[in-house]
Design a protein around this motif. Sequence first.
Motif, PDB file in Angstrom:
ATOM      1  N   ARG A 115      16.956  38.054  53.656  1.00 33.28           N
ATOM      2  CA  ARG A 115      17.859  36.936  53.908  1.00 33.28           C
ATOM      3  C   ARG A 115      17.158  35.849  54.729  1.00 33.28           C
ATOM      4  O   ARG A 115      17.291  34.653  54.432  1.00 33.28           O
ATOM      5  N   ASN A 119      16.421  32.031  53.304  1.00 34.76           N
ATOM      6  CA  ASN A 119      16.950  30.838  53.970  1.00 34.76           C
ATOM      7  C   ASN A 119      15.833  29.891  54.400  1.00 34.76           C
ATOM      8  O   ASN A 119      15.913  28.668  54.214  1.00 34.76           O
ATOM      9  N   GLU A 175      16.891  36.680  45.734  1.00 32.36           N
ATOM     10  CA  GLU A 175      18.337  36.882  45.635  1.00 32.36           C
ATOM     11  C   GLU A 175      18.658  38.150  44.848  1.00 32.36           C
ATOM     12  O   GLU A 175      19.572  38.914  45.209  1.00 32.36           O
ATOM     13  N   GLU A 182      21.943  45.001  48.927  1.00 37.81           N
ATOM     14  CA  GLU A 182      23.231  44.754  49.577  1.00 37.81           C
ATOM     15  C   GLU A 182      24.371  45.479  48.887  1.00 37.81           C
ATOM     16  O   GLU A 182      25.304  45.955  49.519  1.00 37.81           O
ATOM     17  N   VAL A 286      26.710  26.001  52.893  1.00 34.52           N
ATOM     18  CA  VAL A 286      26.478  27.451  52.872  1.00 34.52           C
ATOM     19  C   VAL A 286      27.813  28.162  53.101  1.00 34.52           C
ATOM     20  O   VAL A 286      28.523  27.863  54.073  1.00 34.52           O
ATOM     21  N   LYS A 288      29.414  32.064  53.399  1.00 26.91           N
ATOM     22  CA  LYS A 288      29.157  33.496  53.523  1.00 26.91           C
ATOM     23  C   LYS A 288      30.488  34.235  53.646  1.00 26.91           C
ATOM     24  O   LYS A 288      31.445  33.703  54.234  1.00 26.91           O
ATOM     25  N   GLU A 290      32.145  38.365  54.331  1.00 26.41           N
ATOM     26  CA  GLU A 290      31.834  39.752  54.713  1.00 26.41           C
ATOM     27  C   GLU A 290      33.145  40.521  54.894  1.00 26.41           C
ATOM     28  O   GLU A 290      34.090  40.016  55.506  1.00 26.41           O
ATOM     29  N   ARG A 299      29.235  42.042  51.122  1.00 23.49           N
ATOM     30  CA  ARG A 299      28.889  40.675  51.544  1.00 23.49           C
ATOM     31  C   ARG A 299      28.696  39.769  50.325  1.00 23.49           C
ATOM     32  O   ARG A 299      28.416  40.228  49.213  1.00 23.49           O
ATOM     33  N   HIS A 301      27.065  35.567  49.506  1.00 19.00           N
ATOM     34  CA  HIS A 301      26.312  34.456  50.080  1.00 19.00           C
ATOM     35  C   HIS A 301      26.080  33.414  48.991  1.00 19.00           C
ATOM     36  O   HIS A 301      25.637  33.736  47.889  1.00 19.00           O
ATOM     37  N   ARG A 302      26.415  32.138  49.300  1.00 17.59           N
ATOM     38  CA  ARG A 302      26.219  31.074  48.307  1.00 17.59           C
ATOM     39  C   ARG A 302      25.742  29.813  49.019  1.00 17.59           C
ATOM     40  O   ARG A 302      26.297  29.406  50.040  1.00 17.59           O
ATOM     41  N   VAL A 303      24.685  29.180  48.466  1.00 21.46           N
ATOM     42  CA  VAL A 303      24.105  27.970  49.051  1.00 21.46           C
ATOM     43  C   VAL A 303      24.118  26.860  47.997  1.00 21.46           C
ATOM     44  O   VAL A 303      23.678  27.071  46.863  1.00 21.46           O
TER      45      VAL A 303
END
Length: 646
Positions: A115, A119, A175, A182, A286, A288, A290, A299, A301-303
């Motif tokens: 991660r 990033n 990813e 994950e 961003v 996130k 959880e 979890r 996660h997206r950007v």
Amino acid sequence: MVLTRTRSQALVLVLFMVLSSCFTNIVVSEIPIDPVSYEKLLDDILTNMINEKYADSMSLINIGLNIYINESNLKYIHEKLYRSLSRINNLLNQTLYLEQTISSMNEANSKNYIRRTYNDLFLLKTDLKDMVNQYLSTLARYMHDRQSFITYQQDIIAKTDLLIMKIDDVLKQLEKTYRMLEHNLSTDWIEIKIHYPDKIYGGETVWLKITLIPHYNESIVSKLNALITITISVGGFVEETYNEYIVLPAVLTYKFKAPGAQILHRRGIEIVEKSNGEYYTSLVIVVKAEANYKNHVIRGHRVISTDLLFEKPRIISKAPKIISANKTLLLDIVSEAREPLNVSIYIDEVSNKTLLYNTTIYPGRNIVNISSHGLTIGYHTVIILSQPRGRYISSKWISVLTITSPSISVSLSIPRVVVGLTPSFNIMGFVKGEYDYKVIVRIDNMRVYEGKYSSNKFSIVVNPPFSISSLIVWFRNVDIEIIPLRTGYSPARFSYSVLFINPLFIMLLIVFTGLVYMHPVVSSTITGVFHGIRNLSTRRKPGREHEFLFIMSARKRYVQLKPRVFKTKRYYRSVLALLSKIVGYPRDSETLREYLSRIKNALPERAYQVLYQLFIMFEQDLYSARTVSVETVRHLYKSLLKMVRR
């Protein structure tokens, strides 16, 4: 590492600069900057990184970081770019050994490692293209070999795009690896989708639609309580962070206010111009999520990386080209911006000393009145500078302004025809204003009256100088000059043609004419007398439109009238009117040559040369028998007009 001969030469120069900086007795700053050598070094670094020769590229990056650069602007962007390349190079090199690295870690440490790498690499990739473009733009200021510079510039831009594509591939692989760790081979994870506007402008309210769907064992989980975190970053600065517990699956609507151009300006964030004329900085969203499900952490996660756009405000400014000193400068400003803008108006340059006015202009038409008090007479530049606000960046508009000496307001009353035995006549006038002034009257360029007045009204009885021709019927030019005895005001000048008629001498002329026809001897005698009178009374005077040469023929004993016309009079008066705004009209005692000498220091050299040619042609037209080309005079006058008004 294999380098071409030219690239080796470039590296030799770079190495020489590095080694020179190690010795205090060598002045490195005196070594001229060669942009092509810098480009060659950067090109080699990008080539090695694309080919995954990270050790070779790191060696070249270290050479670049050790170059001594004296120019502060180039030094800053050079060090910034090379430090960024160094981090990208290290991260890409680490991804080659990703499996070996995470194999020695537990699950939590492996996920944190991936991660963090993801990033860091993503943020570096986001700013890479902008930094390279800025670096090349800075190098272009020191360009000597244009062709080589452009060739390497195009090559660097293309290789930068290839490197970004390579980074994107690495990010996808990271990813994928992260999801496998994950979510236990992608069986449990939170799917996140973000819908946002196609274009986002500074200062606008932005609405995001976020969809969150939890997956566990390849099934969608219902009623799962999860913590979501939304982070908005602009230009590398975190704009805002939002945390909330929600029940998944869910569709969340989130809004935030994009920072305006004025906020980015205060933070020192650069807004870069695109090739298509748009302006932008980076915007990163961003999201996130959880949640805990059956003692297991799920979890997501997206950007999203996009551009925060800005534009120049469209403003049309109309200002007068010429105004009198101490008069109000009226600016007509039409703004097509969507919101009010703060503008500052300067004269000649942007500084606190030259600031004329601060105001706010609103969408539509704005009339701004500015006092010209204190501004010197001559040519000036009016600068309108808008401050950044919302979607609009700071912009500048420039117009040229000429300030002339103010003229006084005068009303005159003068007869155009005078009938009587004596040629005297009366001039009455009214001067607006409370100040002393002087009145000067000239007839055919001869001063006949001068007086000082304190009241607004004046009345003058003028007695013209004696002339034999005035005993009959005559035209004379009457010039009146009002000179204010107060500094900062220019004189007012008026010109008239006055016709004088003497009825007694007209009757005598009729009698003499009858005698001429009645007796040949008397006719011959009177003709000779009138020939002498007319030769005496019609001497050439500069500025007269029509003059007559009376030629006596010794054989035929008669008088022949031959008219001579001042062809260039129109341009002569126009030139004097143009020059009067700069140095005033010719003085009473000045010849044309003396007036020309006084003007010389007030005009540019090229304008003076054109004016000199014009005055020569005016003199020829006035005093010689040579024919003057009116077309040539017209062409020279237009050239002078362009040079003086520029």
